[in-house]
Design a protein around this motif. Structure first.
Motif, PDB file in Angstrom:
ATOM      1  N   ALA A  63      -3.406  -9.222  -2.869  1.00  0.00           N
ATOM      2  CA  ALA A  63      -2.239  -8.399  -3.164  1.00  0.00           C
ATOM      3  C   ALA A  63      -0.813  -8.797  -2.570  1.00  0.00           C
ATOM      4  O   ALA A  63      -0.761  -9.753  -1.476  1.00  0.00           O
ATOM      5  N   TYR A  64       0.301  -8.322  -2.989  1.00  0.00           N
ATOM      6  CA  TYR A  64       1.587  -8.864  -2.780  1.00  0.00           C
ATOM      7  C   TYR A  64       2.290  -7.681  -1.738  1.00  0.00           C
ATOM      8  O   TYR A  64       1.962  -6.449  -2.148  1.00  0.00           O
ATOM      9  N   GLY A  81       3.258 -13.906  15.480  1.00  0.00           N
ATOM     10  CA  GLY A  81       2.101 -13.658  15.215  1.00  0.00           C
ATOM     11  C   GLY A  81       1.434 -14.913  14.404  1.00  0.00           C
ATOM     12  O   GLY A  81       1.108 -14.672  13.084  1.00  0.00           O
ATOM     13  N   PRO A  82       1.098 -16.263  14.958  1.00  0.00           N
ATOM     14  CA  PRO A  82       0.871 -17.371  14.384  1.00  0.00           C
ATOM     15  C   PRO A  82      -0.603 -17.031  13.445  1.00  0.00           C
ATOM     16  O   PRO A  82      -0.448 -17.556  12.228  1.00  0.00           O
ATOM     17  N   ASP A  83      -1.596 -16.262  13.844  1.00  0.00           N
ATOM     18  CA  ASP A  83      -2.934 -15.973  13.208  1.00  0.00           C
ATOM     19  C   ASP A  83      -2.629 -15.248  11.879  1.00  0.00           C
ATOM     20  O   ASP A  83      -3.035 -15.584  10.833  1.00  0.00           O
ATOM     21  N   ILE A  88      -1.619 -15.601   5.412  1.00  0.00           N
ATOM     22  CA  ILE A  88      -1.150 -15.133   4.261  1.00  0.00           C
ATOM     23  C   ILE A  88      -0.185 -16.200   3.533  1.00  0.00           C
ATOM     24  O   ILE A  88       0.009 -17.217   4.047  1.00  0.00           O
ATOM     25  N   TRP A  89       0.183 -16.132   2.341  1.00  0.00           N
ATOM     26  CA  TRP A  89       1.034 -17.017   1.664  1.00  0.00           C
ATOM     27  C   TRP A  89       2.233 -16.336   1.543  1.00  0.00           C
ATOM     28  O   TRP A  89       2.719 -15.324   1.227  1.00  0.00           O
ATOM     29  N   VAL A 121       1.767 -12.537  -0.038  1.00  0.00           N
ATOM     30  CA  VAL A 121       0.404 -12.345  -0.575  1.00  0.00           C
ATOM     31  C   VAL A 121      -0.605 -12.426   0.325  1.00  0.00           C
ATOM     32  O   VAL A 121      -0.613 -13.486   1.354  1.00  0.00           O
ATOM     33  N   ALA A 122      -1.370 -11.637   0.692  1.00  0.00           N
ATOM     34  CA  ALA A 122      -2.438 -11.430   1.867  1.00  0.00           C
ATOM     35  C   ALA A 122      -3.329 -12.292   1.227  1.00  0.00           C
ATOM     36  O   ALA A 122      -3.873 -12.364   0.028  1.00  0.00           O
TER      37      ALA A 122
END
Length: 147
Positions: A63-64, A81-83, A88-89, A121-122
């Motif tokens: 989802a966006y 928050g590198p992780d 995500i994209w 986008v997750a």
């Protein structure tokens, strides 16, 4: 062995994936379609204030979403928050109507008041955190649970 593999494959094909876009007809826009958008997320960077009104957000993989990070200028603050950023994209980051399409980021730092809009986008399921670097308080971080 072959029967076990085929039975497992049939089970996977019979059940839809849990991580799917929010709508069935994505159309020309694909994952960025308006029907595939989650609720906007608002974070605030302010000296002595919590980063978010919510302790955690649940996001759907595929989802966006948009995150609006607003700094009030009370202190020079960052969010790191590198992780989270690897899960995500990133579509784009908009700052003062300038659109940036990064390959990767680790953090954003605000030297003055302003707002950054992140659209993404997750992708990767799991629990991921954004936090104010160097802080230890629970209100100085926000957790994103991607399902």
């Amino acid at each position: 062995m072959k029967r076990i593999f085929l039975a497992s494959l049939m089970t996977l094909l019979a059940h839809p994936a849990l991580a799917a876009p929010l709508c069935d007809d994505l159309g020309f826009a694909g994952l960025l379609a308006s029907c595939n958008r989650g609720e906007p997320i608002e974070l605030t960077l302010a000296s002595g204030q919590p980063l978010s009104k919510e302790g955690a957000y649940t996001l759907q993989s595929g989802a966006y979403y948009k995150i609006f990070i607003t700094a009030d200028g009370s202190a020079e603050l960052a969010v790191s928050g590198p992780d989270f950023f690897r899960a995500i994209w990133m579509n784009e980051i908009v700052i003062n109507q300038i659109e940036v399409r990064p390959m990767a980021i680790d953090s954003l730092e605000f030297d003055a008041a302003g707002t950054a809009e992140l659209s993404f986008v997750a992708i990767k399921p799991g629990s991921h955190t954004l936090r104010i670097p160097g802080s230890t308080g629970g209100s100085q971080k926000v957790t994103f649970n991607i399902q």
